[in-house]
Design a protein around this motif. Structure first.
Motif, PDB file in Angstrom:
ATOM      1  N   SER A 261       1.384   4.868  69.512  1.00 16.55           N
ATOM      2  CA  SER A 261       1.728   5.653  70.696  1.00 16.55           C
ATOM      3  C   SER A 261       0.474   6.313  71.263  1.00 16.55           C
ATOM      4  O   SER A 261      -0.533   6.482  70.559  1.00 16.55           O
ATOM      5  CB  SER A 261       2.774   6.710  70.349  1.00 16.55           C
ATOM      6  N   THR A 262       0.562   6.715  72.512  1.00 16.18           N
ATOM      7  CA  THR A 262      -0.594   7.258  73.221  1.00 16.18           C
ATOM      8  C   THR A 262      -0.150   8.332  74.205  1.00 16.18           C
ATOM      9  O   THR A 262       1.032   8.485  74.490  1.00 16.18           O
ATOM     10  CB  THR A 262      -1.322   6.158  74.017  1.00 16.18           C
TER      11      THR A 262
ATOM     12  N   GLN B 275      -3.081  20.166  70.851  1.00 16.43           N
ATOM     13  CA  GLN B 275      -3.132  19.784  69.445  1.00 16.43           C
ATOM     14  C   GLN B 275      -2.957  18.294  69.180  1.00 16.43           C
ATOM     15  O   GLN B 275      -3.203  17.830  68.067  1.00 16.43           O
ATOM     16  CB  GLN B 275      -2.090  20.584  68.664  1.00 16.43           C
ATOM     17  N   GLN B 276      -2.529  17.521  70.192  1.00 15.64           N
ATOM     18  CA  GLN B 276      -2.373  16.089  69.928  1.00 15.64           C
ATOM     19  C   GLN B 276      -3.707  15.440  69.556  1.00 15.64           C
ATOM     20  O   GLN B 276      -3.747  14.451  68.820  1.00 15.64           O
ATOM     21  CB  GLN B 276      -1.719  15.357  71.114  1.00 15.64           C
ATOM     22  N   ILE B 277      -4.810  16.021  70.019  1.00 14.43           N
ATOM     23  CA  ILE B 277      -6.134  15.486  69.669  1.00 14.43           C
ATOM     24  C   ILE B 277      -6.423  15.710  68.189  1.00 14.43           C
ATOM     25  O   ILE B 277      -7.005  14.852  67.518  1.00 14.43           O
ATOM     26  CB  ILE B 277      -7.225  16.129  70.547  1.00 14.43           C
TER      27      ILE B 277
ATOM     28  N   ALA C 284       5.381  11.317  66.287  1.00 14.58           N
ATOM     29  CA  ALA C 284       6.159  12.192  65.408  1.00 14.58           C
ATOM     30  C   ALA C 284       7.396  12.719  66.129  1.00 14.58           C
ATOM     31  O   ALA C 284       8.079  13.599  65.627  1.00 14.58           O
ATOM     32  CB  ALA C 284       5.299  13.350  64.929  1.00 14.58           C
ATOM     33  N   GLU C 285       7.657  12.180  67.307  1.00 13.06           N
ATOM     34  CA  GLU C 285       8.804  12.612  68.095  1.00 13.06           C
ATOM     35  C   GLU C 285       9.285  11.448  68.951  1.00 13.06           C
ATOM     36  O   GLU C 285       8.487  10.637  69.400  1.00 13.06           O
ATOM     37  CB  GLU C 285       8.415  13.769  69.013  1.00 13.06           C
TER      38      GLU C 285
ATOM     39  N   LYS D 291       3.281  13.553  72.734  1.00  9.92           N
ATOM     40  CA  LYS D 291       2.472  14.778  72.614  1.00  9.92           C
ATOM     41  C   LYS D 291       2.354  15.275  71.178  1.00  9.92           C
ATOM     42  O   LYS D 291       1.546  16.160  70.894  1.00  9.92           O
ATOM     43  CB  LYS D 291       3.095  15.878  73.485  1.00  9.92           C
ATOM     44  N   ILE D 292       3.172  14.738  70.264  1.00 10.77           N
ATOM     45  CA  ILE D 292       3.118  15.147  68.863  1.00 10.77           C
ATOM     46  C   ILE D 292       2.959  13.891  68.012  1.00 10.77           C
ATOM     47  O   ILE D 292       3.779  12.970  68.092  1.00 10.77           O
ATOM     48  CB  ILE D 292       4.385  15.917  68.442  1.00 10.77           C
ATOM     49  N   PHE D 293       1.895  13.867  67.196  1.00 10.53           N
ATOM     50  CA  PHE D 293       1.563  12.692  66.398  1.00 10.53           C
ATOM     51  C   PHE D 293       1.638  12.988  64.910  1.00 10.53           C
ATOM     52  O   PHE D 293       1.386  14.110  64.461  1.00 10.53           O
ATOM     53  CB  PHE D 293       0.147  12.209  66.718  1.00 10.53           C
TER      54      PHE D 293
END
Length: 221
Positions: free
Chosen positions: A159-160, A76-78, A195-196, A23-25
């Motif tokens: 990641s996705t 916000q991941q988009i 990022a996580e 969920k965090i990139f």
């Protein structure tokens, strides 16, 4: 290219076992050749009669990313991910001109003349009988392609996250399809570098939801 990019791709079982929804990139870009490889592996997915009834839109422009995030309740991941794949499904492809698909099948040697001639009439007839189910069938094909994407991405160090939280009409506006009632949005998938870390939350034992022959006859490995 990001320093975390894998050199050796994971095999399919490893990619399946390792993948988590991120969920965090990071905002690190995806190298163009790597993105092309992702697209190639995504469209390698099977589809009904090989009609490839998806439209895949890569959202990369910052303004487009912001608009798509707004259509997805500001997730916000988009915005963070360098690219988000929007998988749309065209319910009418089976009734359109299938010549490019049929000719390619002939050229590759996958289909003979008899098969092509059969498909030329059988595919439109089949889709006509589907009626309101055409949308459902197209969405299934698009989801299969999206699954190819997430496993290919994982194998290549990316990641996705499958996203089902968005407003279809708003997403269609973003991709320029607001006036196309036959196009459905199947799923939205941000792609980038995580990022996580995320742990595996686990899966239920087979006895909960895997049966043999009939529901309730639990599969015992």
């Amino acid at each position: 290219m990001s320093s975390v990019t894998q050199i050796q791709p994971l095999d399919v079982p490893s990619a399946i076992a390792q993948r988590r929804s991120i969920k965090i990139f990071k905002t690190d870009p995806i190298a163009p050749e790597l993105l092309k490889q992702l697209v190639e592996l995504t469209v390698a997915a099977p589809s009904s009669y090989n009609i490839q009834d998806w439209q895949i839109i890569l959202i990369q422009d910052e303004a487009q990313k912001a608009a798509l995030a707004a259509a997805a309740w500001n997730q916000q991941q988009i915005v963070q991910a360098p690219v988000t794949f929007v998988f749309a499904a065209d319910a009418t492809v089976g009734e359109k001109d299938l010549t490019p698909i049929l000719e390619q099948g002939l050229q590759t040697g996958a289909w003979n003349e008899g098969t092509v001639n059969y498909f030329r009439t059988a595919v439109p007839q089949f889709h006509a009988t589907l009626g309101d189910k055409r949308r459902e069938y197209a969405i299934k094909d698009a989801m299969i392609a999206a699954t190819h994407l997430v496993l290919a991405a994982e194998s290549l160090g990316l990641s996705t996250c499958f996203m089902n939280g968005w407003l279809e009409e708003k997403v269609k506006e973003v991709i320029g399809a607001a006036d196309n009632p036959d196009l459905a949005i199947a799923v939205v998938v941000p792609v980038g570098y995580a990022a996580e870390p995320r742990l595996n939350p686990g899966r239920l034992p087979f006895s909960y939801n895997v049966s043999v022959d009939k529901i309730g006859n639990a599969y015992k490995a």
